[in-house]
Design an enzyme around this catalytic site. Structure first.
Site, mmCIF file in Angstrom:
data_model
loop_
_atom_site.group_PDB
_atom_site.id
_atom_site.type_symbol
_atom_site.label_atom_id
_atom_site.label_comp_id
_atom_site.label_asym_id
_atom_site.label_seq_id
_atom_site.Cartn_x
_atom_site.Cartn_y
_atom_site.Cartn_z
ATOM 1 N N ASP A 1 4.270 -8.858 13.835
ATOM 2 C CA ASP A 1 3.335 -9.332 12.816
ATOM 3 C C ASP A 1 4.136 -10.195 11.837
ATOM 4 O OD1 ASP A 1 1.942 -9.670 10.478
ATOM 5 O OD2 ASP A 1 1.308 -7.589 10.265
ATOM 6 N N HIS B 1 0.996 -2.941 7.731
ATOM 7 C CA HIS B 1 -0.256 -3.291 7.063
ATOM 8 C C HIS B 1 -1.404 -2.644 7.855
ATOM 9 C CE1 HIS B 1 -3.587 -6.024 5.942
ATOM 10 N NE2 HIS B 1 -2.883 -6.308 4.864
ATOM 11 N N LYS C 1 -1.174 -17.899 4.064
ATOM 12 C CA LYS C 1 -0.003 -17.358 3.354
ATOM 13 C C LYS C 1 1.148 -18.358 3.373
ATOM 14 C CE LYS C 1 -1.052 -12.536 4.498
ATOM 15 N NZ LYS C 1 -1.648 -12.069 3.243
ATOM 16 N N GLN D 1 4.209 -12.120 6.891
ATOM 17 C CA GLN D 1 5.068 -12.299 5.705
ATOM 18 C C GLN D 1 6.422 -12.914 6.048
ATOM 19 O OE1 GLN D 1 3.806 -11.961 2.797
ATOM 20 N NE2 GLN D 1 2.071 -10.587 3.088
ATOM 21 N N CYS E 1 -2.994 -2.595 1.138
ATOM 22 C CA CYS E 1 -3.413 -2.395 2.540
ATOM 23 C C CYS E 1 -2.306 -1.735 3.350
ATOM 24 C CB CYS E 1 -3.840 -3.709 3.202
ATOM 25 S SG CYS E 1 -5.180 -4.512 2.366
HETATM 26 N N1 C6P Z 1 -1.410 -9.021 3.415
HETATM 27 C C1 C6P Z 1 -1.194 -8.813 1.015
HETATM 28 O O1 C6P Z 1 -1.573 -8.998 -0.147
HETATM 29 P P1 C6P Z 1 -4.725 -11.639 7.026
HETATM 30 O O2 C6P Z 1 -5.554 -10.977 5.978
HETATM 31 O O3 C6P Z 1 -5.314 -11.472 8.403
HETATM 32 O O4 C6P Z 1 -4.362 -13.047 6.704
HETATM 33 O O5 C6P Z 1 -3.314 -10.883 7.020
HETATM 34 C C2 C6P Z 1 -3.257 -9.501 7.206
HETATM 35 C C3 C6P Z 1 -1.851 -9.015 7.058
HETATM 36 C C4 C6P Z 1 -1.185 -8.513 8.154
HETATM 37 N N2 C6P Z 1 0.106 -8.129 8.096
HETATM 38 C C5 C6P Z 1 0.805 -8.205 6.949
HETATM 39 C C6 C6P Z 1 2.237 -7.802 6.946
HETATM 40 C C7 C6P Z 1 0.173 -8.699 5.791
HETATM 41 O O6 C6P Z 1 0.881 -8.772 4.663
HETATM 42 C C8 C6P Z 1 -1.182 -9.086 5.838
HETATM 43 C C9 C6P Z 1 -1.901 -9.540 4.596
HETATM 44 C C10 C6P Z 1 -1.962 -9.447 2.133
HETATM 45 O O7 C6P Z 1 -0.188 -8.146 1.276
HETATM 46 C C11 C6P Z 1 -3.420 -9.210 1.987
HETATM 47 S S1 C6P Z 1 -3.862 -7.520 2.178
#
Ligand code: C6P
Length: 404
Positions: free
Chosen positions: A199, A122, A225, A202, A363
């Site tokens: 990370d 991401h 999430k 997910q 992203c």
């Molecule tokens: N992905 C998606 O629709 P935040 O925004 O900080 O809570 O998470 C960022 C992030 C980091 N790593 C991974 C693997 C992610 O999937 C995400 C967030 C969302 O896929 C929003 S772009």
């Protein structure tokens, strides 16, 4: 037991209508809906407890502090961290990744040093490193993957040299659903004397995570999430590393004493928590974790695995379907394109049928480049989704295909 109808009642938003159609919410990788218990817990805290934490001697402040610190213990238990001093509250995965990128680079890296990430990261695990690269001249190395969306571990093993200082990879790809072999990835890093960050944005919503078993040095995730509120997340870090790293931000809460000549910092985890924390959100997150634990994370995993397999099967049968991410055991994400239909057109028309999916690069633009596409349509699942909803999705896609 896993009673899906009862679970759905915990999420009133799931029974709303959009465009006169029942909502089919399949955008859970972006954010999940919140159960009533989380909303109730937060409302109750604002109504009856609210006070700033760690500061007051008064009753409310102590009660709010207790809830906040109990939340830290709930998070510790959830990911099986050894100690609450290793649990740092952040605004989310992105802030956790930025914190480690900034503090680790400052203390541990010099010009020419390297961080290893993967091609399926991401942007939140790419851009913070690029910011550091611009400041300090560090380099970013990228683990490649095969056509199915599986990382090339043999190539990864060859990437280490005396300049490698950190490995930082996604547990689960938010586009492909690939569950990366993080235990193996961490072990290989450690065999080269290099720490590793995972990370977990997910992974934590979908299956059991044990940071001691993975043996990662840092692990980050977001509350929103996994049925918790927005604006709260977690950085787990091994004490031996957190102790070495400089604070990320300065301000209240994170100091031991301040004079104009010299400031000394608080012990862990407070050294990394400048300013008033979102103590209501931490309580909300802890409530979400208890909600997950009540249903059972293994039951959730099983249910979502069934949904994912069912969805892959249903979509595979559609003419012109291209599925991205076909590794066995993939997690609750299905990305696709059909024929020449633009992802945005598909997403917009599905929306008109009441189906919420995400479209675009998610992203993960470098991954899109690797796949040779601009974007996908992505359906992603949570514990409250049903096979019937996947039927609605598959029928919807077929309808859109006919229109084209
Ligand atoms: N992905 C998606 O629709 P935040 O925004 O900080 O809570 O998470 C960022 C992030 C980091 N790593 C991974 C693997 C992610 O999937 C995400 C967030 C969302 O896929 C929003 S772009």
């Amino acid at each position: 037991m896993f009673d899906i109808q009862k679970i759905r009642e915990d999420f009133p938003i799931l029974s709303r209508m959009v465009y006169n159609k029942p909502l089919v919410y399949l955008d859970n990788a972006a954010t999940t809906q919140k159960p009533l218990c989380v909303l109730d817990a937060m409302r109750e805290e604002y109504l009856n407890v609210n006070a700033n934490v760690h500061r007051g001697v008064h009753y409310l402040s102590q009660q709010a502090t207790d809830l906040h610190e109990e939340a830290r213990e709930t998070v510790r238990r959830f990911i099986n961290a050894p100690s609450t001093s290793e649990i740092i509250f952040t605004r989310g995965t992105t802030e956790g990744l930025n914190l480690v990128a900034a503090s680790f680079t400052e203390e541990m890296m010099k010009e020419g040093d390297e961080v290893i990430v993967s091609v399926m990261e991401h942007h939140s695990n790419i851009v913070p490193w690029q910011l550091q690269a611009a400041k300090k001249g560090i380099a970013i190395r990228v683990i490649p993957m095969d056509e199915t969306g599986k990382l090339d571990i043999k190539e990864y093993e060859k990437m280490f040299n005396e300049h490698t200082k950190l490995v930082s990879v996604a547990h689960v790809s938010n586009v492909l659903g690939t569950v990366n072999p993080v235990k193996q990835i961490v072990k290989i890093a450690h065999d080269h004397g290099v720490p590793a960050m995972i990370d977990g944005a997910q992974s934590t919503p979908h299956f059991r995570v044990d940071v001691q078993d993975i043996d990662c040095d840092f692990f980050v995730f977001s509350g929103h999430k996994m049925y918790g509120p927005t604006g709260i997340g977690v950085l787990y870090g091994k004490e031996q590393w957190l102790d070495k790293l400089p604070p990320y931000q300065g301000g209240g809460e994170m100091i031991e004493s301040v004079s104009f000549e010299k400031t000394t910092f608080e012990r862990l985890p407070f050294k990394f928590e400048a300013g008033t924390p979102d103590y209501v959100a931490t309580h909300g997150l802890a409530t979400a974790i208890k909600y997950i634990e009540n249903i059972g994370i293994d039951n959730i995993s099983r249910h979502e695995q069934e949904l994912t397999e069912y969805c892959m099967k249903r979509l595979e049968a559609i003419d012109g379907m291209r599925l991205f991410g076909t590794v066995k055991g993939k997690d609750a994400v299905v990305s696709f394109l059909v024929g020449n239909i633009h992802h945005l057109d598909m997403g917009t028309l599905l929306d008109r049928l009441g189906i919420a999916v995400r479209t675009g690069h998610h992203c993960a633009q470098p991954l899109m480049d690797r796949l040779g596409i601009q974007g996908t349509v992505r359906a992603s699942f949570a514990l409250y989704n049903t096979k019937e909803e996947i039927d609605v999705l598959a029928n919807g896609i077929e309808r859109v295909v006919k229109m084209f």
